[in-house]
Design a protein around this motif. Sequence first.
Motif, PDB file in Angstrom:
ATOM      1  N   ILE A 229       0.850  -1.189   0.000  1.00  0.00           N
ATOM      2  CA  ILE A 229       0.000   0.000   0.000  1.00  0.00           C
ATOM      3  C   ILE A 229       0.888   1.242   0.000  1.00  0.00           C
ATOM      4  N   ASP A 230       0.687   2.087  -0.999  1.00  0.00           N
ATOM      5  CA  ASP A 230       1.449   3.335  -1.118  1.00  0.00           C
ATOM      6  C   ASP A 230       0.556   4.493  -0.682  1.00  0.00           C
ATOM      7  N   PHE A 231       0.551   4.768   0.634  1.00  0.00           N
ATOM      8  CA  PHE A 231      -0.177   5.930   1.132  1.00  0.00           C
ATOM      9  C   PHE A 231       0.546   7.200   0.689  1.00  0.00           C
ATOM     10  N   ILE A 232      -0.181   8.313   0.689  1.00  0.00           N
ATOM     11  CA  ILE A 232       0.440   9.599   0.367  1.00  0.00           C
ATOM     12  C   ILE A 232       1.454   9.925   1.469  1.00  0.00           C
ATOM     13  N   ASP A 233       2.619  10.426   1.078  1.00  0.00           N
ATOM     14  CA  ASP A 233       3.712  10.669   2.032  1.00  0.00           C
ATOM     15  C   ASP A 233       3.280  11.559   3.186  1.00  0.00           C
ATOM     16  N   MET A 234       3.651  11.147   4.405  1.00  0.00           N
ATOM     17  CA  MET A 234       3.379  11.915   5.618  1.00  0.00           C
ATOM     18  C   MET A 234       4.690  12.176   6.341  1.00  0.00           C
ATOM     19  N   ARG A 235       4.823  13.376   6.878  1.00  0.00           N
ATOM     20  CA  ARG A 235       6.087  13.743   7.541  1.00  0.00           C
ATOM     21  C   ARG A 235       6.127  13.306   8.996  1.00  0.00           C
ATOM     22  N   LEU A 236       4.991  13.452   9.686  1.00  0.00           N
ATOM     23  CA  LEU A 236       4.979  13.227  11.133  1.00  0.00           C
ATOM     24  C   LEU A 236       4.723  11.766  11.483  1.00  0.00           C
ATOM     25  N   GLU A 237       5.493  11.266  12.444  1.00  0.00           N
ATOM     26  CA  GLU A 237       5.327   9.874  12.875  1.00  0.00           C
ATOM     27  C   GLU A 237       3.950   9.641  13.495  1.00  0.00           C
ATOM     28  N   GLU A 238       3.433  10.667  14.199  1.00  0.00           N
ATOM     29  CA  GLU A 238       2.119  10.503  14.826  1.00  0.00           C
ATOM     30  C   GLU A 238       1.016  10.348  13.780  1.00  0.00           C
ATOM     31  N   ASP A 239       1.175  10.986  12.618  1.00  0.00           N
ATOM     32  CA  ASP A 239       0.203  10.837  11.534  1.00  0.00           C
ATOM     33  C   ASP A 239       0.290   9.434  10.929  1.00  0.00           C
ATOM     34  N   LYS A 240       1.499   8.939  10.776  1.00  0.00           N
ATOM     35  CA  LYS A 240       1.680   7.573  10.266  1.00  0.00           C
ATOM     36  C   LYS A 240       1.021   6.564  11.203  1.00  0.00           C
ATOM     37  N   LYS A 241       1.181   6.809  12.511  1.00  0.00           N
ATOM     38  CA  LYS A 241       0.589   5.901  13.498  1.00  0.00           C
ATOM     39  C   LYS A 241      -0.939   5.926  13.428  1.00  0.00           C
ATOM     40  N   LYS A 242      -1.528   7.119  13.241  1.00  0.00           N
ATOM     41  CA  LYS A 242      -2.978   7.238  13.103  1.00  0.00           C
ATOM     42  C   LYS A 242      -3.488   6.390  11.938  1.00  0.00           C
ATOM     43  N   VAL A 243      -2.812   6.523  10.808  1.00  0.00           N
ATOM     44  CA  VAL A 243      -3.221   5.785   9.605  1.00  0.00           C
ATOM     45  C   VAL A 243      -3.050   4.286   9.824  1.00  0.00           C
ATOM     46  N   LEU A 244      -1.926   3.883  10.415  1.00  0.00           N
ATOM     47  CA  LEU A 244      -1.666   2.468  10.664  1.00  0.00           C
ATOM     48  C   LEU A 244      -2.687   1.883  11.636  1.00  0.00           C
ATOM     49  N   ASP A 245      -3.022   2.633  12.687  1.00  0.00           N
ATOM     50  CA  ASP A 245      -4.020   2.167  13.667  1.00  0.00           C
ATOM     51  C   ASP A 245      -5.391   1.992  13.008  1.00  0.00           C
ATOM     52  N   THR A 246      -5.750   2.932  12.127  1.00  0.00           N
ATOM     53  CA  THR A 246      -7.036   2.846  11.413  1.00  0.00           C
ATOM     54  C   THR A 246      -7.060   1.624  10.513  1.00  0.00           C
ATOM     55  N   LEU A 247      -5.945   1.387   9.832  1.00  0.00           N
ATOM     56  CA  LEU A 247      -5.863   0.227   8.947  1.00  0.00           C
ATOM     57  C   LEU A 247      -5.994  -1.066   9.752  1.00  0.00           C
ATOM     58  N   GLU A 248      -5.273  -1.169  10.858  1.00  0.00           N
ATOM     59  CA  GLU A 248      -5.320  -2.372  11.691  1.00  0.00           C
ATOM     60  C   GLU A 248      -6.716  -2.612  12.254  1.00  0.00           C
ATOM     61  N   GLU A 249      -7.370  -1.540  12.698  1.00  0.00           N
ATOM     62  CA  GLU A 249      -8.714  -1.656  13.263  1.00  0.00           C
ATOM     63  C   GLU A 249      -9.695  -2.220  12.238  1.00  0.00           C
ATOM     64  N   ASN A 250      -9.612  -1.754  11.007  1.00  0.00           N
ATOM     65  CA  ASN A 250     -10.544  -2.205   9.975  1.00  0.00           C
ATOM     66  C   ASN A 250     -10.173  -3.584   9.432  1.00  0.00           C
ATOM     67  N   LEU A 251      -8.894  -3.909   9.431  1.00  0.00           N
ATOM     68  CA  LEU A 251      -8.478  -5.252   9.017  1.00  0.00           C
ATOM     69  C   LEU A 251      -8.913  -6.301  10.033  1.00  0.00           C
ATOM     70  N   SER A 252      -9.052  -5.887  11.292  1.00  0.00           N
ATOM     71  CA  SER A 252      -9.442  -6.840  12.337  1.00  0.00           C
ATOM     72  C   SER A 252     -10.862  -7.376  12.126  1.00  0.00           C
ATOM     73  N   LYS A 253     -11.660  -6.695  11.326  1.00  0.00           N
ATOM     74  CA  LYS A 253     -13.026  -7.136  11.046  1.00  0.00           C
ATOM     75  C   LYS A 253     -13.064  -8.229   9.973  1.00  0.00           C
ATOM     76  N   ASP A 254     -11.937  -8.450   9.327  1.00  0.00           N
ATOM     77  CA  ASP A 254     -11.854  -9.443   8.248  1.00  0.00           C
ATOM     78  C   ASP A 254     -11.747 -10.837   8.854  1.00  0.00           C
ATOM     79  N   ARG A 255     -12.610 -11.770   8.411  1.00  0.00           N
ATOM     80  CA  ARG A 255     -12.551 -13.133   8.948  1.00  0.00           C
ATOM     81  C   ARG A 255     -11.395 -13.924   8.349  1.00  0.00           C
ATOM     82  N   ILE A 256     -10.796 -13.408   7.268  1.00  0.00           N
ATOM     83  CA  ILE A 256      -9.632 -14.052   6.655  1.00  0.00           C
ATOM     84  C   ILE A 256      -8.366 -13.519   7.329  1.00  0.00           C
ATOM     85  N   LYS A 257      -7.445 -14.410   7.648  1.00  0.00           N
ATOM     86  CA  LYS A 257      -6.224 -14.030   8.360  1.00  0.00           C
ATOM     87  C   LYS A 257      -5.400 -13.044   7.542  1.00  0.00           C
ATOM     88  N   ASN A 258      -4.983 -11.949   8.192  1.00  0.00           N
ATOM     89  CA  ASN A 258      -4.117 -10.970   7.540  1.00  0.00           C
ATOM     90  C   ASN A 258      -3.089 -10.466   8.537  1.00  0.00           C
TER      91      ASN A 258
END
Length: 489
Positions: free
Chosen positions: A346-375
Motif C-alpha cells: 500500500i502506497d499511502f500519500i507521504d506523511m512527515r509526522l510519525e504521529e500521523d503515520k501511526k494514526k493511519v496504521l491504527d485505522t488500517l489495523e482496526e478495519n483489518l481486524s473485522k476481516d474473517r480471513i487471516k491478515n
Amino acid sequence: MKRIVINIDKFQSRAAIIENGKVMEILIERAEEGRINGSIYKGKVANVLPGMESAFVNIGLEKNAFLYVNDLREFEEKYLDGIYNSSRPIEDILNVGDEVVVQVLNEPRGTKGARVTTHYTLPGKYLVLMPNNDHIAISKKIKDEEERNRLEEIFKDITPEDMGVIIRTAAQGKTFFHFEREMEYLVKKWEDIEKKTSDAKVGEVLYKDNGVVTTVLRDIFTNDVDELIVDDLEAYWEILDYINAFSETTLKTKIKLYKAENGENIFDIYNINQEIDSALKEEVPLECGGYLVIEKTEALVSIDVNTGKNTGSYNLEKTVVNTNIEAAKEIPRQLRLRNLGGIIIIDFIDMRLEEDKKKVLDTLEENLSKDRIKNNIVHFTDLGLIEMTRKRTGKPLYHYFQEKCPICNGTGKVKSKEAVIHDLLKEIKSCCQDRDISAIKVILSKKLKIAFQETYYDFALEYAKNKKKKILLEDNNQNDYSFTIILMK
C-alpha cells in the motif's frame, strides 16, 4: 446492521455480506467449476524435487498439485513409518508413483497448480477437527482467560485420542452439548474418508468442503447478523434444517424467504450487482474526493492512494492525513470484497509526522481486524510503503467476471497505430516478393485505413508498382487497428 443475502439459481449460488449498507464480501460458487479449497483427494506422486524440498502430485486436475515437505511430515509420522518429528529429506519419504492423500490449501491460480498438505482439517461451526494432530488450539479472538480454560477442559474430555482441534471464536459461551454433537459429526465424516481411501482411484475426491450456503451458515451466520435473506425455497428449508442441527434455534427468526416480484433479482434489490461492477474496476473513489488504484500482478497486489479532487480546507498535511485515513478504512473493505490475497503493498500519500503515520496504521489495523480471513501488517518499509499479507482463500472476484482480453492478451496495452502500420508495410514488402501473385488485398479497419492513406499509402503503391503488383484496400468494419492480407493471382 449486518445482513446476509443469498441468491440461488440453476447455474450458480451467490452470497453477499452487507454491513451498515455496504457490501463487504461476495461468495460465489458456479455449477460448472465449484470450489476445491479444503477438498481431500487421492493423489499419486508425479515428480519429486529434492532441490525444492517438494513434490508434484497428480490429483486429477489440469495441473499437478504442489506438496512442500513440511506439509508432509505428519503424514509420514502417522501413515508411513511412524518416525516422530522426522527431518528426513522429501526424496527419502516419497517416490514417484507413491499414492498419497492430500487436502487442498490453495486453489490453482495462473500457471501454478493447487498447493496441498497432509495436515488435514475438517471445519465445523464451533471447532476444526485435526485428525492426525493431537494438539488443542484456541482462537486468539477469545481473550478471556477463564473462558479459554473452560473450553480447553471441555475439549480435553470430548476429543478422541490421537486427534486434535482448533476451537473457533463461535464456541465462546457455548455449551458442552453444542460441541459434543459437532465433534461426533466431524469424527464420523473423517472415518468415512478413511474408509474410502484404500479403494479410491487417483484423482478421486474423498471429501468436498461445503458449498456457499453451508459455508455462510458455518462461518458467518452468528448472533451479530440481523437477518439472512434467501430467494430459493429449497435452500430456505435446508438452512432451517442446518440451524436445527448445529446452531441456536433463536437464529431461525432471522431467516427470511424472499419472493421476487416482477422477476426482480435479489442482488439488484440490494444493489449488490452494482457493487460487483464497481469492484472490477482498478480505480476506487473515496468520499473525500481522493481515490485508490488497485492493481493485481502475479507476485502481489499494489494499492496506490491519491488525493484526487480532495484539495482540503486546511493545510496540505491535514488533507493528506484525512485522505490516508479514509483510504485505510476503504482498503480492508476492498480486499474482502475483491477477495484479494498474498502480498499486498500500500502506497499511502507521504506523511512527515510519525504521529500521523501511526494514526493511519491504527485505522488500517482496526478495519483489518473485522476481516474473517487471516491478515498481517508486516511494517512500513524504508520507502514509506506498507507491506502486508492476506491469506488466499478461494478465487478472487475477478475470476468469475473477467478473462484476458483477446486483443492485448492481458497486458492492458495494444500496439500503437504507427507500430501496426509499420507491421503492415513489412507484410506488403514481403508479399511483393511472391512472383505468383498480381495483387495484394489489404482488409483493414477504417481508422487504420485513414492513417495508412495519409502518410504511407503512396510509398506502398510505388514499391508494389516496381514489383509489378497492385494494392487494393477494403474496410473490415472493425473499430480497432486490425488488418488481414489476401494474396491474389
